[in-house]
Scaffold this active site. Structure first.
Site, PDB file in Angstrom:
ATOM      1  N   LYS A 136       7.107 -16.427  31.143  1.00 21.31           N
ATOM      2  CA  LYS A 136       6.767 -15.783  29.859  1.00 21.31           C
ATOM      3  C   LYS A 136       8.033 -15.540  29.030  1.00 21.31           C
ATOM      4  O   LYS A 136       8.089 -15.888  27.858  1.00 21.31           O
ATOM      5  CB  LYS A 136       6.033 -14.451  30.094  1.00 21.31           C
ATOM      6  CG  LYS A 136       4.747 -14.571  30.894  1.00 21.31           C
ATOM      7  CD  LYS A 136       4.061 -13.221  31.060  1.00 21.31           C
ATOM      8  CE  LYS A 136       4.882 -12.195  31.812  1.00 21.31           C
ATOM      9  NZ  LYS A 136       5.156 -12.526  33.237  1.00 21.31           N
ATOM     10  N   ARG A 140      -1.022  -5.297  30.433  1.00 20.77           N
ATOM     11  CA  ARG A 140      -1.040  -5.623  31.854  1.00 20.77           C
ATOM     12  C   ARG A 140      -2.238  -4.991  32.553  1.00 20.77           C
ATOM     13  O   ARG A 140      -2.402  -5.194  33.756  1.00 20.77           O
ATOM     14  CB  ARG A 140       0.231  -5.070  32.494  1.00 20.77           C
ATOM     15  CG  ARG A 140       1.296  -6.103  32.791  1.00 20.77           C
ATOM     16  CD  ARG A 140       2.497  -5.352  33.312  1.00 20.77           C
ATOM     17  NE  ARG A 140       3.361  -6.099  34.149  1.00 20.77           N
ATOM     18  CZ  ARG A 140       4.514  -6.648  33.746  1.00 20.77           C
ATOM     19  NH1 ARG A 140       4.862  -6.597  32.489  1.00 20.77           N
ATOM     20  NH2 ARG A 140       5.284  -7.237  34.606  1.00 20.77           N
ATOM     21  N   ARG A 198      16.173 -16.323  39.811  1.00 25.10           N
ATOM     22  CA  ARG A 198      16.293 -15.849  38.416  1.00 25.10           C
ATOM     23  C   ARG A 198      17.592 -15.060  38.230  1.00 25.10           C
ATOM     24  O   ARG A 198      17.945 -14.222  39.053  1.00 25.10           O
ATOM     25  CB  ARG A 198      15.099 -14.973  38.048  1.00 25.10           C
ATOM     26  CG  ARG A 198      15.279 -14.294  36.687  1.00 25.10           C
ATOM     27  CD  ARG A 198      13.987 -13.852  36.059  1.00 25.10           C
ATOM     28  NE  ARG A 198      13.307 -12.774  36.743  1.00 25.10           N
ATOM     29  CZ  ARG A 198      12.129 -12.277  36.329  1.00 25.10           C
ATOM     30  NH1 ARG A 198      11.545 -12.761  35.250  1.00 25.10           N
ATOM     31  NH2 ARG A 198      11.555 -11.304  36.997  1.00 25.10           N
ATOM     32  N   ARG A 242      17.963  -9.199  39.032  1.00 20.55           N
ATOM     33  CA  ARG A 242      17.168  -7.975  38.940  1.00 20.55           C
ATOM     34  C   ARG A 242      16.849  -7.458  40.331  1.00 20.55           C
ATOM     35  O   ARG A 242      16.426  -8.228  41.192  1.00 20.55           O
ATOM     36  CB  ARG A 242      15.858  -8.251  38.172  1.00 20.55           C
ATOM     37  CG  ARG A 242      16.045  -8.216  36.670  1.00 20.55           C
ATOM     38  CD  ARG A 242      14.835  -8.678  35.914  1.00 20.55           C
ATOM     39  NE  ARG A 242      13.569  -8.119  36.379  1.00 20.55           N
ATOM     40  CZ  ARG A 242      12.397  -8.332  35.786  1.00 20.55           C
ATOM     41  NH1 ARG A 242      12.352  -9.087  34.706  1.00 20.55           N
ATOM     42  NH2 ARG A 242      11.297  -7.809  36.260  1.00 20.55           N
ATOM     43  N   ARG A 274       4.666  -7.016  43.492  1.00 19.45           N
ATOM     44  CA  ARG A 274       4.364  -7.216  42.065  1.00 19.45           C
ATOM     45  C   ARG A 274       3.235  -8.228  41.900  1.00 19.45           C
ATOM     46  O   ARG A 274       2.394  -8.093  41.008  1.00 19.45           O
ATOM     47  CB  ARG A 274       5.626  -7.681  41.323  1.00 19.45           C
ATOM     48  CG  ARG A 274       6.622  -6.542  41.161  1.00 19.45           C
ATOM     49  CD  ARG A 274       8.013  -7.044  40.870  1.00 19.45           C
ATOM     50  NE  ARG A 274       8.115  -7.717  39.594  1.00 19.45           N
ATOM     51  CZ  ARG A 274       9.086  -8.579  39.282  1.00 19.45           C
ATOM     52  NH1 ARG A 274      10.005  -8.893  40.161  1.00 19.45           N
ATOM     53  NH2 ARG A 274       9.117  -9.116  38.101  1.00 19.45           N
TER      54      ARG A 274
END
Ligand code: ADP
Ligand code: ADP
Length: 245
Positions: free
Chosen positions: A42, A117, A152, A185, A196
């Site tokens: 996203k 969400r 990431r 992160r 998650r």
């Protein structure tokens, strides 16, 4: 075509060019929601869309991380929840987004990344009278997500996103624009990612049905589409562009 109602009145003879509608027209509204699990791409795709359409990216995750970094009251409130991979309260996030959308830079549109969400968050958009033109779901399987998120890397100041293999910076570990170091992160560690993902399946995935039903029952509802998030970044981008036309 998504923006037909505006085009008809303003530029009946101007050929449609998705790349730069604002430059062609002066006016085009682009109010978009990107849905998808953590790691679907996203944020990566949002950077492209916001550049092309000249609308701001509203990433609730980035806003919350900035608050945590600043050590504000909001940051202190959400820090633990974010670290565990849970969701912060609907009430808090809804007021944050409503306030952000009221800024002048959102007049011609915005791209919501990471919001809504939950069903109450989606309902709050409707209740507030905020019109959305399109909702696009980027679909990616769970196993791919885990491998994506472990690679990431982000530039904290700007939110620019990289991947050590799929989208590496020019110099390893450094942001392309500023040369500053990239970070991983803390919530991208595998155990938190699994949590998650389960939160996504329970709380966010029901939005797919919510928007599908809305699109078939209400003619001012946003257009809803799903795109395959697997493949080269450019290929996913092309699918998104097609979904937005
Ligand atoms: P990702 O890009 O990996 O999907 P985000 O950066 O959007 O993750 O979000 C990071 C964290 O911020 C979430 O795990 C959650 O704790 C919190 N958060 C972000 N957006 C929302 C939201 N709309 N509702 C509740 N919590 C949110
Ligand atoms: P989200 O905002 O949905 O959490 P991101 O845009 O941050 O997802 O992407 C998660 C990770 O996956 C990043 O490291 C990004 O570089 C990488 N990525 C994004 N799109 C793709 C893709 N099509 N193929 C492989 N990796 C991708």
């Amino acid at each position: 075509m998504l923006f037909a109602k505006y085009w008809v009145f303003l530029v009946a003879d101007t050929p449609f060019k998705w790349q730069k509608p604002l430059e062609n027209l002066g006016i085009a509204l682009m109010r978009v929601i990107l849905l998808g699990p953590p790691g679907a791409g996203k944020g990566t795709q949002a950077q492209f869309i916001t550049e092309q359409y000249s609308v701001p990216q509203i990433s609730t995750g980035d806003m919350l991380r900035a608050a945590v970094k600043a050590g504000s009251a909001l940051g202190l409130e959400v820090k633990g929840i974010m670290a565990s991979g849970g969701l912060v309260s609907d009430e808090l996030i809804i007021s944050l987004v409503k306030e952000r959308i009221s800024h002048a830079d959102c007049e011609r549109g915005f791209l919501l990344d990471g919001f809504p969400r939950t069903i109450p968050q989606a309902q709050a958009i409707i209740d507030a009278g905020i019109i959305i033109d399109a909702v696009v779901e980027i679909r990616v399987e769970d196993n791919e997500i885990v491998s994506r998120l472990s690679g990431r890397r982000v530039h904290e100041g700007s939110g620019r996103i990289y991947h050590i293999h799929h989208n590496p910076p020019t110099t390893a570990g450094m942001d392309n624009e500023t040369g500053e170091p990239l970070m991983q992160r803390p919530d991208d560690l595998e155990e938190t990612v699994r949590n998650r993902l389960s939160v996504y399946h329970m709380q966010t995935q029901p939005l797919v049905q919510f928007y599908t039903e809305l699109a078939s029952s209400d003619n001012i509802a946003p257009k809803f589409s799903t795109v395959d998030g697997l493949g080269l970044l450019d290929d996913v981008q092309a699918r998104l562009v097609a979904a937005l036309q």
